[in-house]
Enzyme design. Sequence first.
Site, mmCIF file in Angstrom:
data_model
loop_
_atom_site.group_PDB
_atom_site.id
_atom_site.type_symbol
_atom_site.label_atom_id
_atom_site.label_comp_id
_atom_site.label_asym_id
_atom_site.label_seq_id
_atom_site.Cartn_x
_atom_site.Cartn_y
_atom_site.Cartn_z
ATOM 1 N N HIS A 1 -27.875 -16.698 24.499
ATOM 2 C CA HIS A 1 -26.809 -16.515 25.480
ATOM 3 C C HIS A 1 -26.001 -17.783 25.742
ATOM 4 C CE1 HIS A 1 -28.771 -12.742 26.085
ATOM 5 N NE2 HIS A 1 -28.101 -12.442 27.179
ATOM 6 N N GLU B 1 -17.539 -5.331 24.493
ATOM 7 C CA GLU B 1 -16.648 -6.492 24.517
ATOM 8 C C GLU B 1 -15.483 -6.366 23.547
ATOM 9 O OE1 GLU B 1 -20.331 -8.257 26.388
ATOM 10 O OE2 GLU B 1 -19.935 -6.927 24.693
ATOM 11 N N HIS C 1 0.845 -1.194 0.000
ATOM 12 C CA HIS C 1 0.000 0.000 0.000
ATOM 13 C C HIS C 1 0.886 1.251 0.000
ATOM 14 C CE1 HIS C 1 -2.311 -3.304 1.710
ATOM 15 N NE2 HIS C 1 -3.419 -2.665 1.381
ATOM 16 N N HIS D 1 -4.255 3.081 -3.388
ATOM 17 C CA HIS D 1 -4.364 2.581 -2.020
ATOM 18 C C HIS D 1 -3.604 1.266 -1.831
ATOM 19 C CE1 HIS D 1 -6.085 1.123 1.748
ATOM 20 N NE2 HIS D 1 -6.411 0.003 1.118
#
Length: 690
Positions: free
Chosen positions: A479, A416, A28, A262
């Site tokens: 869950h 999380e 890149h 890029h």
Amino acid sequence: MTKDIDQLSINTIKTLAVDSVSAANSGHPGAPLALATLAHAIFQKTKFTPNHPKWPNRDRFVLSNGHACALLYSILFLYGFDYTLDDLKNFRQLNSKTPGHPETPHCPGVEVTTGPLGQGIANAVGIALAQKQFAATYNKPDYPIADARTFCIVGDGCLMEGISSEASSLAGHLQLGNLTVFWDSNKISIDGSTDLAFTEDVPERYRAYGWHVIDVDEENPSLSTLSKAIDEASKVTDKPTFVKIKTTIGIGSEQAGTAAVHGAPLKPDDVKHLKKAIGFDPEQSFVVPSEVTDYFKKSVESKDKQYVEWQKLFKDYSHHYPELAEEINRREDGRLPPDWERFLPSYKPSDKAAATRKLSETVLGALTPVIPELIGGAADLTPSTLTRTQNAVDFQPPSTGLGDYSGRYIRFGVREHAMGAMMNGIAAFGSNFKVFGGTFLNFVSYAAGAVRLSAISQLPIIWVGTHDSVGLGEDGPTHQPIETLAHLRAIPNLSVWRPADGNEVSAAYKAAISSVSTPHVLALTRQGVPHLEGSSIEKASKGGYVLVEAQDPDIILVSSGSEVSIAVEAAKLLGKNGTRARVVSMPSFFAFDQQSEKYRFSVLPDGVPILSIEVMSPFGWSNYSHVQFGVSRFGFSAKYTDIYDYLEFTPEGISSRANKTIDFYKGSKLLSPLSKPFYPQSFDLFTHGR
């Protein structure tokens, strides 16, 4: 060639980065061209020395848009880190020091492994948190032995990823005034213009997070403009700083400002065009003018003086605060407090049954006062994960009245993924931080990207994953983790523990806290489990061991976690009918695989059918058993006892399957599932190559 030494240095950085990408024919080049001036400005202003790369009070730099790593390798090479021109020429080649994205610990001077977008900025928040906590713990009046800062460059892609929002929100709340983030706003992503998908007012978002925002008006700003922005950011101490910088991706190339520059090397004619435009010989590659070499050498000499001054300060500090200085030295050496293991609780079968999450709380309560580097928190699940010990102090800005910066309990909020990446940053800071984060085991999956990078980066963080199975009951299939452990166990260099009782919980923590290069996941129950006859910390530390022996067994029952005690009852039931069953507890595949071949075969020998029992996906258990009793569907919303009965994870259900297994293999010459033409763990990423 220009004789302005700063501009000549910037142009050298650019050409080295472009030549590296061209030599690899992969990489890149656009971001390195756009960011060379900014990187030069940051490295001029930051405190570090390649001669002492692990100096604890160095400033930290994180390249969150890690695809721009040719820029980072080039500037680290010029500053004298352990790179040669040959290393730059070997960019992206097998076992080179210059892989396709920055990696730690393989790449000298690289603080964290970046590449998956958004991870780096979240790492930077974790590093800044660790700096704050370390400073608040050890600094004394007139002795600012810890006053380092963290600098981070992010791209548009980093700020699109949700993890960056999670981490930035928490950084603003925590008022991390030692953190400065530079946004390379070039308005280009892989698909093309960011107008296709990313049009929000980012600086206003960061103001709303509680950051100080600097919006640099100048497009492709000069070195002096960027230096002023860095100076302004460094004066802000009560909030992190976000600096917006407008750049042109691939500036100087014929494809500047387009997505084409890029992620692909410049065409050879374009490389020549670029070099000619900035005064370099278009026919030469990897050129470092002697003036640039001299400039960086003098710069390093200046940075070495900062280190020497800090050494003098720390020596004086050591005289006045010898106990604290010794503690710092111990931590920097990677040594844990002497005899810390004796504080690990052990249990007898007569002790009261308890959930392993509750037993985890007991371990943390015993070790937190003993190990000052033990730090952690939870993702807004403190009452459920039981991760906050009695008398804990929260890590909070003192102005909030909620805690202070010396606190060791972190309220990560419902974040999380950011928690996982911030834990990586805290561990990457050094000083032997032992960092843990609590959530339901199922939601460790939310942080899968960060978990994987922990393992790649060899960062020994600790996930406290409670509510580990359908045994959590009424919350139901959303869950209840079914596939989670199979996924986590499949990640190289990740040690997953599912302890069956208190001794095994202590063994899991012993392994996790002792670890220097392997992250750990502790899968813990919501429901109570008995303490088992035959268990011990020493036995469990081997990852798998014979819990209940039987002479010349007809079958081996191997299990983990809450199902081990059921397997014990099943063995008793089988024994009443004359069937001899050995019971093996297997809290950690990873730890068991590290044991000698002789030991492993003593636990799971040839000639005996082996049935594994675990109330989740059986995937992976075929390495240790001939037949697997598991769950290959999602769970239920019901009392956990009803779920276990329905799925037949009962002594009767296990003994029935054990008898069928014995009958199936009767008369067969049976090899242990451990028997293979070669051991599958034999190629170790961290001892081969590199």
